[in-house]
Design an enzyme around this catalytic site. Structure first.
Site, PDB file in Angstrom:
ATOM      1  CB  SER A 253     -17.225  38.862  50.518  1.00 53.83           C
ATOM      2  OG  SER A 253     -18.083  39.061  49.435  1.00 53.83           O
ATOM      3  CG  ASP A 323     -23.251  33.330  50.315  1.00 60.37           C
ATOM      4  OD1 ASP A 323     -23.831  34.238  49.667  1.00 60.37           O
ATOM      5  OD2 ASP A 323     -22.095  33.442  50.731  1.00 60.37           O
ATOM      6  CG  HIS A 356     -22.161  36.894  51.557  1.00 63.18           C
ATOM      7  ND1 HIS A 356     -21.419  35.992  50.827  1.00 63.18           N
ATOM      8  CD2 HIS A 356     -21.543  38.083  51.403  1.00 63.18           C
ATOM      9  CE1 HIS A 356     -20.409  36.622  50.249  1.00 63.18           C
ATOM     10  NE2 HIS A 356     -20.454  37.898  50.589  1.00 63.18           N
TER      11      HIS A 356
END
Length: 390
Positions: A253, A323, A356
C-alpha cells in the site's frame, strides 16, 4: 432459534458477500465492507471449517436445528459455503495466472535462466499444512527476529526489525519491507510477515521498519526514512551475515508507494539530507497492493510515475482486481508506463479476486505471490551475477 449459531453463520456470510462484491472503500460502509471481506477472501478454508462446518455439526449434535428458523440458518450456511467455494476457486487459480505474468515479464524460459544454486532453493508446491491449519501463525523456529534496532533519531518511528536464519549464513541477500497505512498509521511486524519469514528461512536477511507518519511528517520525510534504512543496511547488515550489495526493497500500500519512489530515485541527494554520499540504489523492487498516485495535496513529482526512467531497476507489481482502495487500472497503468521506458524487466501480476492487504496471512493467494517473488529475485540475482562475471 439457535442464536449463537446464527451469529457465527451471519458473520461469515457477511464477510463472504463483501469478499465477492466489495464496496468502494471511500463510499458508505466501504470500510466495514473491507474489514469484513478481507479475512473471508484470504482464509476461505479456515472460514469454512471453523466457522461453518464445525458450528453446523455442533448445532445438529446439540439438537438446535429443530425449527424453521434453525433450518433457515442451515440454508444460509450452505449458501455461504458456496460463496467460499467460489473464493477458494479463484485463489487456487492464482498460481497459474502469476506464472503467465512471470513468462510475460521475464520471458518464457525464465526458470532456465536462474543459476542452479538459486533454483534448487525455490519452492515447488504450496505449503498446504500452513495454509490449512496455521494460516495466521507467522513465526518460524529457524528464524530469529532482532527487534527495535534504531536507524534514525525519530524514536519509535525510526526503529526496524531484522529477521535472519539462526544459522546466520554469510552473503545473504537483503529484503526491506515497508508497511502500509495511508502514511498515517501502521507499524513494522504487521504486513507481509509470511514473505519475510519465508525468505529469512531461506537464508535472506529481511528488514521490516517503522517510518515517520502524517501529520507530523510529510513527503518526502517518509522517503528519507527509507533511504536511511537502505544506508543503515549497507553499513550494518553484514553483522548479521548479509551481502548489502544485493538489496531488494518492497512495500504494501503506502509502503509500496514509498518503495517504488526509493527504487526510482537512487542516490538522489534531495532525498538524502545529511547522508548524500550513501549508496541508496537497489537491486529490484516489489510493489504490493500499492498506491500509484500523488501524495496528499502535492504535485506529480510525489508519484512514482514522475520518476520512471530507462535505468529503473527490475520491478514485480502485484495487485488485486477487486482492490476497493486502489483500482487495478492504476496498477496496470504504472506497469505499462514502466515497461515502455525502463530497460529492466517488469512483472505485473493481477490477482483475480484479490483485495487490498492480501499479504497478511498464509493464504493460497499470498503463498503464490511469495513463490513468484522468490523466483523473480532469483532471476534478477542470476542476471546480476552474469553481468559482474562479464
Amino acid at each position: 432459534m439457535p442464536f449463537g449459531y446464527l451469529f457465527t453463520v451471519a458473520l461469515v456470510a457477511i464477510g463472504t458477500l463483501f469478499a465477492l462484491r466489495p464496496l468502494p472503500f471511500w463510499g458508505p460502509f466501504g470500510r466495514q465492507s473491507y474489514y469484513f471481506g478481507l479475512a473471508a477472501n484470504e482464509l476461505p478454508f479456515a472460514a469454512f471449517f471453523w466457522m461453518l462446518l464445525l458450528p453446523t455439526a455442533l448445532a445438529f449434535a446439540e439438537g438446535d436445528i429443530h425449527s424453521a428458523g434453525g433450518w433457515a440458518v442451515v440454508a444460509l450456511a450452505a449458501a455461504t459455503a458456496i460463496g467460499l467455494a467460489v473464493i477458494a476457486y479463484r485463489a487456487l487459480g492464482e498460481r497459474a495466472r502469476i506464472e503467465r505474468a512471470m513468462d510475460l515479464g521475464l520471458g518464457a524460459g525464465w526458470r532456465a535462466a536462474i543459476d542452479a544454486d538459486l533454483s534448487a532453493g525455490l519452492r515447488r508446491r504450496p505449503p498446504w499444512a500452513r495454509i490449512l491449519f496455521l494460516p495466521i501463525v507467522k513465526r518460524r523456529l529457524d528464524v530469529r527476529r532482532v527487534a527495535n534496532l534504531a536507524y534514525g533519531d525519530a524514536g519509535l518511528r525510526n526503529l526496524l526489525d531484522l529477521y535472519h536464519h539462526r544459522s546466520r549464513p554469510s552473503g545473504a541477500p537483503v529484503m526491506i519491507h515497508l508497511h502500509g497505512g495511508t502514511y498515517s498509521g501502521g507499524h513494522k511486524n504487521s504486513q507481509s510477515l509470511p514473505l519475510l519469514y519465508h525468505l529469512a528461512g531461506q537464508g535472506w536477511v529481511c528488514i521490516s521498519a517503522n517510518y515517520r507518519l502524517r501529520p507530523q511528517a510529510q513527503h518526502p520525510d517518509h522517503l528519507i526514512d527509507l533511504k536511511k534504512i537502505i544506508a543503515w543496511v549497507r553499513e550494518h547488515a553484514h553483522e548479521y551475515g548479509a551481502d548489502p550489495l544485493t538489496l531488494f526493497v518492497a512495500g504494501s500500500s503506502a509502503g509500496g508507494h514509498m518503495a517504488a519512489l526509493a527504487a526510482l530515485t537512487p542516490n538522489d541527494p534531495a532525498f538524502q539530507p545529511g547522508f548524500e554520499g550513501a549508496d541508496t540504489s537497489v537491486t529490484g523492487a516489489i510493489y504490493l497492493n500499492g498506491w500509484y498516485g500523488t501524495y496528499f495535496g502535492q504535485g506529480p513529482e510525489s508519484s512514482p510515475l514522475a520518476h520512471i526512467a530507462p535505468d529503473a531497476p527490475p520491478f514485480l507489481v502485484a495487485h488485486g482486481d477487486l482492490d476497493p482502495q486502489v483500482p487495478a487500472a492504476d496498477a496496470r497503468h504504472f506497469a505499462d508506463r514502466l515497461r515502455q521506458t525502463s530497460a529492466a524487466p517488469v512483472v505485473y501480476a493481477e490477482l483475480r479476486g484479490g483485495n487490498h492487504a492480501f499479504d497478511l496471512y498464509h493464504s493460497v493467494r499470498f503463498e503464490a505471490v511469495i513463490d513468484a517473488i522468490e523466483g523473480f529475485t532469483a532471476w534478477v540475482r542470476s542476471r546480476e551475477r552474469r553481468a559482474v562475471a562479464g
